[in-house]
Design a protein around this motif. Structure first.
Motif, mmCIF file in Angstrom:
data_model
loop_
_atom_site.group_PDB
_atom_site.id
_atom_site.type_symbol
_atom_site.label_atom_id
_atom_site.label_comp_id
_atom_site.label_asym_id
_atom_site.label_seq_id
_atom_site.Cartn_x
_atom_site.Cartn_y
_atom_site.Cartn_z
ATOM 1 N N ILE A 113 0.717 -0.877 -0.007
ATOM 2 C CA ILE A 113 -0.392 -0.086 -0.138
ATOM 3 C C ILE A 113 1.102 0.992 0.213
ATOM 4 O O ILE A 113 0.666 1.772 -0.771
ATOM 5 N N GLN A 114 2.129 1.886 0.904
ATOM 6 C CA GLN A 114 2.673 2.245 0.628
ATOM 7 C C GLN A 114 3.622 2.442 -0.567
ATOM 8 O O GLN A 114 3.805 3.460 -1.238
ATOM 9 N N LEU A 117 0.651 4.648 -2.942
ATOM 10 C CA LEU A 117 0.487 5.367 -2.687
ATOM 11 C C LEU A 117 1.482 6.714 -3.338
ATOM 12 O O LEU A 117 1.665 7.530 -3.785
ATOM 13 N N LYS A 118 2.681 6.038 -2.847
ATOM 14 C CA LYS A 118 4.000 6.948 -3.830
ATOM 15 C C LYS A 118 3.839 6.681 -5.041
ATOM 16 O O LYS A 118 4.452 7.728 -6.092
ATOM 17 N N LEU A 120 0.739 6.885 -6.763
ATOM 18 C CA LEU A 120 -0.195 8.144 -6.424
ATOM 19 C C LEU A 120 0.392 9.381 -6.421
ATOM 20 O O LEU A 120 -0.311 10.339 -7.076
ATOM 21 N N ILE A 121 0.798 9.730 -5.291
ATOM 22 C CA ILE A 121 1.720 11.060 -5.362
ATOM 23 C C ILE A 121 2.344 11.901 -6.226
ATOM 24 O O ILE A 121 2.043 12.505 -6.910
ATOM 25 N N PHE A 128 -5.029 10.994 -7.474
ATOM 26 C CA PHE A 128 -4.514 10.232 -6.035
ATOM 27 C C PHE A 128 -5.913 10.745 -5.022
ATOM 28 O O PHE A 128 -6.346 9.676 -3.914
ATOM 29 N N GLU A 132 -7.275 7.487 -2.759
ATOM 30 C CA GLU A 132 -6.840 7.151 -1.570
ATOM 31 C C GLU A 132 -8.678 7.040 -1.253
ATOM 32 O O GLU A 132 -9.192 6.573 -0.401
#
Length: 141
Positions: A113-114, A117-118, A120-121, A128, A132
């Motif tokens: 997930i981390q 998220l990177k 997505l950023i 994002f 999210e």
């Protein structure tokens, strides 16, 4: 009518075992669509996984990914890890995470997930925020 569904599944697997990989062939597309994932054996999953990684057609890969998510009686952790790495589309990556969540530990999922998220950023702002919200709703289920 589970018997009819099971028969259709057997015919589809038989066809997919022998047919060449032709993603534009209507018979091939129907065979992929007629696979009943609840009846898959370990050998059949191997065939479906092979097809998934050889295919370029996102709609067919999506259909397989959704189907394999429902196969909770088979060990598919490796498949979902590889699918996550293969996919470049965010929705497909999210599906792979969904499947992986059935087999991986909480720590392993947190790491994925981390990473997600990177990714997505780095994407435009609206993507994002939308994704999210999807992630939050998926984790609440």
């Amino acid at each position: 009518m589970p018997n009819d569904n099971q028969q259709l599944h057997k015919e589809s697997i038989k066809y997919l075992t022998t047919a060449p990989l032709r993603e534009n062939d209507p018979k091939f597309i129907c065979a992929i669509s007629d696979v009943a994932y609840e009846f898959l054996t370990t050998d059949e999953v191997g065939l479906i996984v092979q097809l998934y990684f050889k295919m370029k057609d996102i709609a067919l890969r999506n259909k397989i990914l959704y189907g394999l998510i429902r196969c909770r009686n088979l060990e598919l952790k490796d498949f979902f890890e590889k699918a996550y790495k293969k996919e470049r589309y965010l929705d497909m990556k999210l599906l792979a995470i969904h499947g992986l969540a059935q087999y991986a530990s909480e720590e392993e999922i947190e790491k994925v997930i981390q990473h997600f998220l990177k990714i997505l950023i780095k994407r435009p702002g609206t993507t994002f925020r939308i994704t999210e919200r999807l992630l939050v709703s998926q984790t609440k289920r």
